[in-house]
Design a protein around this motif. Sequence first.
Motif, PDB file in Angstrom:
ATOM      1  N   THR A 124      -3.890 -35.199 -21.263  1.00 54.55           N
ATOM      2  CA  THR A 124      -3.148 -34.252 -20.434  1.00 54.55           C
ATOM      3  C   THR A 124      -3.314 -32.823 -20.927  1.00 54.55           C
ATOM      4  O   THR A 124      -3.569 -31.912 -20.145  1.00 54.55           O
ATOM      5  CB  THR A 124      -1.644 -34.634 -20.416  1.00 54.55           C
ATOM      6  N   GLN A 125      -3.173 -32.613 -22.236  1.00 53.53           N
ATOM      7  CA  GLN A 125      -3.296 -31.261 -22.799  1.00 53.53           C
ATOM      8  C   GLN A 125      -4.718 -30.729 -22.623  1.00 53.53           C
ATOM      9  O   GLN A 125      -4.907 -29.569 -22.258  1.00 53.53           O
ATOM     10  CB  GLN A 125      -2.893 -31.256 -24.278  1.00 53.53           C
ATOM     11  N   MET A 126      -5.712 -31.563 -22.869  1.00 54.36           N
ATOM     12  CA  MET A 126      -7.098 -31.135 -22.705  1.00 54.36           C
ATOM     13  C   MET A 126      -7.366 -30.754 -21.253  1.00 54.36           C
ATOM     14  O   MET A 126      -7.986 -29.732 -20.974  1.00 54.36           O
ATOM     15  CB  MET A 126      -8.051 -32.249 -23.144  1.00 54.36           C
ATOM     16  N   LEU A 127      -6.896 -31.556 -20.321  1.00 47.10           N
ATOM     17  CA  LEU A 127      -7.084 -31.268 -18.904  1.00 47.10           C
ATOM     18  C   LEU A 127      -6.432 -29.938 -18.537  1.00 47.10           C
ATOM     19  O   LEU A 127      -7.028 -29.111 -17.847  1.00 47.10           O
ATOM     20  CB  LEU A 127      -6.522 -32.397 -18.044  1.00 47.10           C
ATOM     21  N   ARG A 128      -5.218 -29.721 -19.032  1.00 47.54           N
ATOM     22  CA  ARG A 128      -4.519 -28.456 -18.768  1.00 47.54           C
ATOM     23  C   ARG A 128      -5.318 -27.274 -19.333  1.00 47.54           C
ATOM     24  O   ARG A 128      -5.490 -26.248 -18.667  1.00 47.54           O
ATOM     25  CB  ARG A 128      -3.122 -28.499 -19.390  1.00 47.54           C
ATOM     26  N   SER A 129      -5.830 -27.401 -20.541  1.00 46.75           N
ATOM     27  CA  SER A 129      -6.610 -26.327 -21.167  1.00 46.75           C
ATOM     28  C   SER A 129      -7.889 -26.038 -20.388  1.00 46.75           C
ATOM     29  O   SER A 129      -8.259 -24.882 -20.199  1.00 46.75           O
ATOM     30  CB  SER A 129      -6.964 -26.699 -22.609  1.00 46.75           C
ATOM     31  N   LEU A 130      -8.571 -27.095 -19.945  1.00 42.23           N
ATOM     32  CA  LEU A 130      -9.794 -26.904 -19.164  1.00 42.23           C
ATOM     33  C   LEU A 130      -9.498 -26.156 -17.867  1.00 42.23           C
ATOM     34  O   LEU A 130     -10.201 -25.211 -17.497  1.00 42.23           O
ATOM     35  CB  LEU A 130     -10.450 -28.251 -18.860  1.00 42.23           C
ATOM     36  N   LYS A 131      -8.448 -26.571 -17.178  1.00 39.41           N
ATOM     37  CA  LYS A 131      -8.085 -25.929 -15.911  1.00 39.41           C
ATOM     38  C   LYS A 131      -7.688 -24.480 -16.131  1.00 39.41           C
ATOM     39  O   LYS A 131      -8.056 -23.604 -15.337  1.00 39.41           O
ATOM     40  CB  LYS A 131      -6.955 -26.700 -15.225  1.00 39.41           C
ATOM     41  N   GLN A 132      -6.944 -24.183 -17.216  1.00 37.12           N
ATOM     42  CA  GLN A 132      -6.540 -22.810 -17.512  1.00 37.12           C
ATOM     43  C   GLN A 132      -7.751 -21.910 -17.749  1.00 37.12           C
ATOM     44  O   GLN A 132      -7.716 -20.733 -17.457  1.00 37.12           O
ATOM     45  CB  GLN A 132      -5.635 -22.763 -18.745  1.00 37.12           C
ATOM     46  N   ARG A 133      -8.815 -22.488 -18.248  1.00 40.06           N
ATOM     47  CA  ARG A 133     -10.030 -21.712 -18.528  1.00 40.06           C
ATOM     48  C   ARG A 133     -11.016 -21.740 -17.356  1.00 40.06           C
ATOM     49  O   ARG A 133     -12.130 -21.276 -17.466  1.00 40.06           O
ATOM     50  CB  ARG A 133     -10.667 -22.222 -19.809  1.00 40.06           C
ATOM     51  N   GLY A 134     -10.583 -22.315 -16.250  1.00 43.08           N
ATOM     52  CA  GLY A 134     -11.418 -22.338 -15.053  1.00 43.08           C
ATOM     53  C   GLY A 134     -12.574 -23.308 -15.119  1.00 43.08           C
ATOM     54  O   GLY A 134     -13.562 -23.156 -14.410  1.00 43.08           O
ATOM     55  N   ILE A 135     -12.472 -24.324 -15.971  1.00 45.21           N
ATOM     56  CA  ILE A 135     -13.535 -25.313 -16.114  1.00 45.21           C
ATOM     57  C   ILE A 135     -13.168 -26.525 -15.266  1.00 45.21           C
ATOM     58  O   ILE A 135     -12.127 -27.139 -15.473  1.00 45.21           O
ATOM     59  CB  ILE A 135     -13.724 -25.720 -17.585  1.00 45.21           C
ATOM     60  N   SER A 136     -14.039 -26.862 -14.323  1.00 55.06           N
ATOM     61  CA  SER A 136     -13.730 -28.002 -13.461  1.00 55.06           C
ATOM     62  C   SER A 136     -13.915 -29.299 -14.236  1.00 55.06           C
ATOM     63  O   SER A 136     -14.782 -29.407 -15.095  1.00 55.06           O
ATOM     64  CB  SER A 136     -14.613 -27.991 -12.219  1.00 55.06           C
ATOM     65  N   CYS A 137     -13.072 -30.254 -13.915  1.00 54.49           N
ATOM     66  CA  CYS A 137     -13.114 -31.523 -14.615  1.00 54.49           C
ATOM     67  C   CYS A 137     -12.633 -32.602 -13.663  1.00 54.49           C
ATOM     68  O   CYS A 137     -11.599 -32.449 -13.020  1.00 54.49           O
ATOM     69  CB  CYS A 137     -12.203 -31.454 -15.842  1.00 54.49           C
ATOM     70  N   ASP A 138     -13.394 -33.666 -13.544  1.00 48.26           N
ATOM     71  CA  ASP A 138     -12.986 -34.809 -12.728  1.00 48.26           C
ATOM     72  C   ASP A 138     -12.382 -35.859 -13.647  1.00 48.26           C
ATOM     73  O   ASP A 138     -12.962 -36.189 -14.675  1.00 48.26           O
ATOM     74  CB  ASP A 138     -14.196 -35.395 -12.001  1.00 48.26           C
ATOM     75  N   VAL A 139     -11.233 -36.379 -13.262  1.00 48.90           N
ATOM     76  CA  VAL A 139     -10.539 -37.364 -14.074  1.00 48.90           C
ATOM     77  C   VAL A 139     -10.363 -38.627 -13.255  1.00 48.90           C
ATOM     78  O   VAL A 139      -9.877 -38.580 -12.124  1.00 48.90           O
ATOM     79  CB  VAL A 139      -9.160 -36.820 -14.531  1.00 48.90           C
ATOM     80  N   GLY A 140     -10.756 -39.746 -13.838  1.00 49.07           N
ATOM     81  CA  GLY A 140     -10.659 -41.026 -13.153  1.00 49.07           C
ATOM     82  C   GLY A 140      -9.226 -41.455 -12.914  1.00 49.07           C
ATOM     83  O   GLY A 140      -8.293 -40.882 -13.473  1.00 49.07           O
ATOM     84  N   PRO A 141      -9.050 -42.485 -12.107  1.00 49.51           N
ATOM     85  CA  PRO A 141      -7.715 -42.924 -11.727  1.00 49.51           C
ATOM     86  C   PRO A 141      -6.943 -43.646 -12.835  1.00 49.51           C
ATOM     87  O   PRO A 141      -5.725 -43.723 -12.780  1.00 49.51           O
ATOM     88  CB  PRO A 141      -7.976 -43.866 -10.554  1.00 49.51           C
ATOM     89  N   THR A 142      -7.651 -44.172 -13.841  1.00 48.35           N
ATOM     90  CA  THR A 142      -6.976 -44.887 -14.926  1.00 48.35           C
ATOM     91  C   THR A 142      -7.645 -44.542 -16.247  1.00 48.35           C
ATOM     92  O   THR A 142      -8.796 -44.098 -16.282  1.00 48.35           O
ATOM     93  CB  THR A 142      -7.044 -46.420 -14.724  1.00 48.35           C
ATOM     94  N   SER A 143      -6.934 -44.771 -17.344  1.00 49.01           N
ATOM     95  CA  SER A 143      -7.514 -44.514 -18.663  1.00 49.01           C
ATOM     96  C   SER A 143      -8.351 -45.692 -19.144  1.00 49.01           C
ATOM     97  O   SER A 143      -9.110 -45.569 -20.093  1.00 49.01           O
ATOM     98  CB  SER A 143      -6.408 -44.207 -19.675  1.00 49.01           C
TER      99      SER A 143
END
Length: 172
Positions: free
Chosen positions: A3-22
């Motif tokens: 969650t934190q990594m995803l938030r950091s990527l989005k804050q820096r404008g880096i697109s990231c696709d995340v799957g539906p499950t871990s």
Amino acid sequence: VGTQMLRSLKQRGISCDVGPTSKVGYATLLWYAKLIRKLSPRIVHLHTPNTELCHFLAGGPWLSKIGVYRTLHNTANPTQWMTLLAYRFNRPIRSIACSDAVAMAARKLVAGDMVTITNGVCFDMPVRDRAISAQYKAMLGWNVDAYHFIQVGRMSGDSAASAHKAHDVTLK
């Protein structure tokens, strides 16, 4: 990503696709296969046992056209039979081991070209400048004549020997 990594990527404008499950389940496999067909990448980087397994199980003709690279971090190899098959059949262009110990352990697991990049750091280059180092040590209230070592990494694993970042070795 977490969650934190995803938030950091989005804050820096880096697109990231995340799957539906871990975990690698049916929904994740369908999501991955659809994404790979849509993006049609030339290269895929497999970074964990889950990404190895997902790439292998997603299968299909579109995967054979993709160049695969993998990074190996741990001396403890996966033990689940399906994940072991994935490591054998994904056939990367190159496997990248993060230490000599990881490379030796991985030789039992993977075939093909492997290079070792010790923790991703090139030690041939001057890593630090003495004057700047002393300035920062003084600013932090540290002894400027002492050598300080900092290791970053998660503290996990079933035992000290299987911990991902080998903090036990550093402490010894």
